[in-house]
Scaffold this active site. Structure first.
Site, PDB file in Angstrom:
ATOM      1  N   ASP A 195      -2.278  -1.044  -8.926  1.00 22.13           N
ATOM      2  CA  ASP A 195      -1.043  -1.735  -9.292  1.00 22.13           C
ATOM      3  C   ASP A 195       0.058  -1.729  -8.236  1.00 22.13           C
ATOM      4  OD1 ASP A 195      -2.629  -1.488 -11.527  1.00 22.13           O
ATOM      5  OD2 ASP A 195      -1.045  -0.803 -12.847  1.00 22.13           O
TER       6      ASP A 195
ATOM      7  N   GLU B 127      -6.275  11.563 -14.291  1.00 24.30           N
ATOM      8  CA  GLU B 127      -6.344  10.152 -13.908  1.00 24.30           C
ATOM      9  C   GLU B 127      -6.626  10.017 -12.411  1.00 24.30           C
ATOM     10  OE1 GLU B 127      -3.576   6.115 -14.461  1.00 24.30           O
ATOM     11  OE2 GLU B 127      -2.763   8.098 -14.933  1.00 24.30           O
TER      12      GLU B 127
END
Length: 422
Positions: A160, A390
């Site tokens: 992102d 993550e």
């Protein structure tokens, strides 16, 4: 007995929401596209039925034109922004209006190989969905037939806030019709997430495309962010190779010929983006017409889908080793030491298990088994030390972002051995 395998399976079970998996609780409470593809490969090692179900639930959100959106909102949640109301896609099952890297067909081939012929009836509808999506990529995101597919939003890359977007994203206004409500930083330290300015630009693009009614041609015309992206194209090519193999397996000769033509086009286009002076591949900004020279992991992902000549492969591996030197966890998503390097901020430096998974497969494909094994061990050690985070700070090894993360669990299952377990 490896207790980490049991823990990985527990995480996938905990994140199950009824046939689909959320990446992690609260931070990402819906079904994400490429997350689910990686997760399906994890499930395939011990629960084939559940692996199929993961992909089947994902394609419930497929659009009539073939696009598989990056988020499927199967059930409501107030813990994430932007929710379905912001996207305004008016799909039968609420979805976002953009897509993500097409790992789906890669997962489907692995799943079919594990399942065998008895599950062909479940593979075939998913094959059809994958082919439809494949065609969408080449029509909607490569209308000029260059072989490189374009992204119209940074979220479509999966990376992102990567430094790869800094120049292109700076052209996008920060004005929005939709109020920006940062729910992510209520779950995770803000230092590990994109900045507010990034989010305003992200939402400006969402507002722009929603105003286009999510029509691909209108979006292409109105896009203030348009990048022919090397990582996504490389993943698409690998997906195309796997899709072509499935087509031949199922006797779909015409499909196989069509897919092979797509593959050939992308193979040539990716090779044309090799920059020996940088020792990596580059994307291209379609608005400025310039190379995207930002030093990120994307430049190495073509290892996954190309059979490179020895000189190119060696140059890539040497550069990867230089980036990884002195780090506790490889592989960084941004070159250490440069101005845009932030070792714990999302896609601006941290090491991600799924990126390593792709790189490991690519290194093995190109005859660098030792480098692949070194990266595999680094990834496994990080997970076993810090848990199923993550992503990881490559300098300190700290697990960052969301915890109990589904695709990290799936990556561990594959990288720990990748064999079917009871």
């Amino acid at each position: 007995m490896n207790t980490h395998i049991d823990q990985a399976k527990r995480i996938l079970a905990q994140n199950d929401r009824g046939g689909y998996t959320v990446p992690t609780d609260r931070l990402y409470p819906f079904q994400w596209n490429w997350d689910s593809a990686f997760v399906a490969m994890g499930f395939a090692l011990y629960d084939v039925d559940r692996a199929y179900r993961e992909l089947e639930r994902l394609v419930e959100g497929q659009w009539a034109d073939g696009m598989i959106p990056h988020i499927v909102f199967h059930a409501p949640s107030e813990t994430y922004f932007p929710g379905s109301d912001v996207w305004r896609t008016h799909h039968t099952i609420p979805t976002s209006g953009i897509t993500q890297p097409p790992v789906f067909a890669i997962a489907l081939r692995k799943l079919h190989e594990v399942a065998g012929k008895e599950d062909e009836t479940r593979t075939l509808p998913l094959y059809e969905a994958a082919l439809k999506w494949h065609r969408w990529w080449y029509s909607a995101r490569d209308p000029e037939g260059t072989g490189l597919v374009a992204l119209l939003h940074p979220w479509e890359s999966g990376s992102d806030n990567s430094p790869a977007w800094d120049i292109a994203l700076a052209r996008v206004p920060v004005t929005t019709d939709t109020p920006v409500v940062r729910k992510d930083i209520g779950h995770v330290d803000a230092d590990m997430r994109p900045r507010d300015e990034d989010y305003r630009r992200f939402i400006h693009l969402v507002d722009t495309y929603a105003a286009c009614g999510w029509d691909p041609a209108k979006q292409w015309e109105k896009a203030s962010f348009k990048v022919a992206e090397i990582q996504t194209t490389a993943i698409l090519l690998k997906a195309g190779e796997d899709l072509e193999q499935l087509a031949r397996l199922f006797g779909r000769t015409e499909d196989a010929i069509e897919i092979a033509a797509f593959n050939d086009r992308s193979r040539k286009a990716i090779m044309a983006q090799w920059r020996p002076e940088l020792a990596r591949f580059v994307s291209r900004d379609l608005i400025s017409g310039k190379d995207v020279e930002a030093a990120t992991q994307a430049g190495f992902i073509p290892l996954l889908s190309l059979d490179l000549d020895k000189q190119v492969a060696n140059a890539l591996v040497s550069e990867m080793k230089a980036w990884s030197k002195g780090l506790k966890v490889a592989f960084p998503t941004t070159k250490p030491g440069i101005a845009s390097w932030e070792p714990k901020r999302y896609w601006r430096g941290p090491a991600w298990a799924i990126i390593n998974w792709l790189l490991i497969d690519g290194l093995r494909r190109n005859g660098h088994a030792d480098a692949a094994e070194e990266l595999r061990k680094s990834t496994i050690a990080a997970i076993e030390t810090e848990g199923f985070a993550e992503y990881f700070n490559p300098v300190t090894g700290e697990g960052c972002g969301g915890l109990g993360f589904s695709w990290t669990a799936a990556a561990y299952l594959w990288l720990e051995g990748g064999t079917v377990r009871a």
